[in-house]
Design an enzyme around this catalytic site. Structure first.
Site: not given
Length: 229
Positions: A75, A94, A96, A115, A158, A211
């Site tokens: 990739e 990336h 799966h 949220y 994918h 935060y």
């Protein structure tokens, strides 16, 4: 060997994400921007528990190998496309992961059902149209989907994509995306999820900006000396 600390951090992060169930076998890949015009990326076809820092490959943003003896991830085209398209992105993860991939197989985007989506700088997690893995078509589709901002996308039939300012941020985005996908999937199994309005997501985004704990000052630094002692 170039970028040794980054290579080690990629291995550590990949193995942590594997323990969390977001990565498995040889599926998924990670990359980190190096010195602006280079990229460190996981090797192709190697189980995560076997990867060592020296297995991480350094390429330029055109995909040419600069350092390393392994073949880079299949990739590589979309990792380099993302880093070229988004100068604010420092790392790409990336996966799966189960629930995000399930929604991607269903051809769904993820709306603002919780949220926490605001932490991904999105109101809706987009869906990138299907293209063969490793192809320039997939790279172009991803670059188009994330070109205007946001830290996540689903890849049809994918998997999932998560982005961040740095590797820790990208990994956090991957975890948040899978949480969001899990909640949405389970809510769909029961009924019709309630989607939060855009104005609320904007308010939450503002809250996230303040935060957490403030940066440590002298009084908070345990190594700081105290006057008079």
């Amino acid at each position: 060997m170039l970028a040794q600390p980054i290579r080690a951090a990629i291995v550590e992060t990949a193995q942590r994400l594997q323990r969390l169930g977001l990565l498995s076998l040889t599926a998924g890949n990670l990359s980190v921007r190096v010195e602006g015009e280079l990229m460190a990326i996981t090797p192709t076809g190697m189980p995560y528990e076997q990867i060592e820092p020296q297995d991480i490959v350094i390429t330029d943003l055109a995909g040419n190998v600069v350092d390393g003896s392994r073949r880079p991830s299949s990739e590589l085209p979309f990792h380099s496309a993302v880093l070229r398209a988004r100068s604010d992105v420092g790392a790409v993860v990336h996966t799966h992961s189960l629930y995000a991939t399930t929604l991607a197989v269903l051809g769904r985007t993820i709306p603002a059902v919780h949220y926490v989506i605001a932490a991904l700088d999105l109101e809706t997690v987009p869906l990138v149209p299907y293209a063969t893995f490793g192809s320039e078509e997939l790279a172009s589709g991803i670059a188009a989907a994330i070109g205007n901002g946001g830290k996540a996308a689903l890849l049809a039939n994918h998997g999932a994509l998560a982005l961040g300012d740095d590797l820790a941020d990208a990994a956090r985005s991957a975890e948040l995306l899978e949480f969001l996908a899990t909640v949405y999937h389970r809510a769909l199994a029961v009924g019709e999820p309630v989607v939060l309005p855009s104005a609320e997501i904007a308010r939450v985004g503002d809250r996230y900006g303040d935060y957490g704990q403030p940066p440590a000052g002298p009084a908070d630094d345990p190594s700081a000396t105290v006057a008079g002692r």
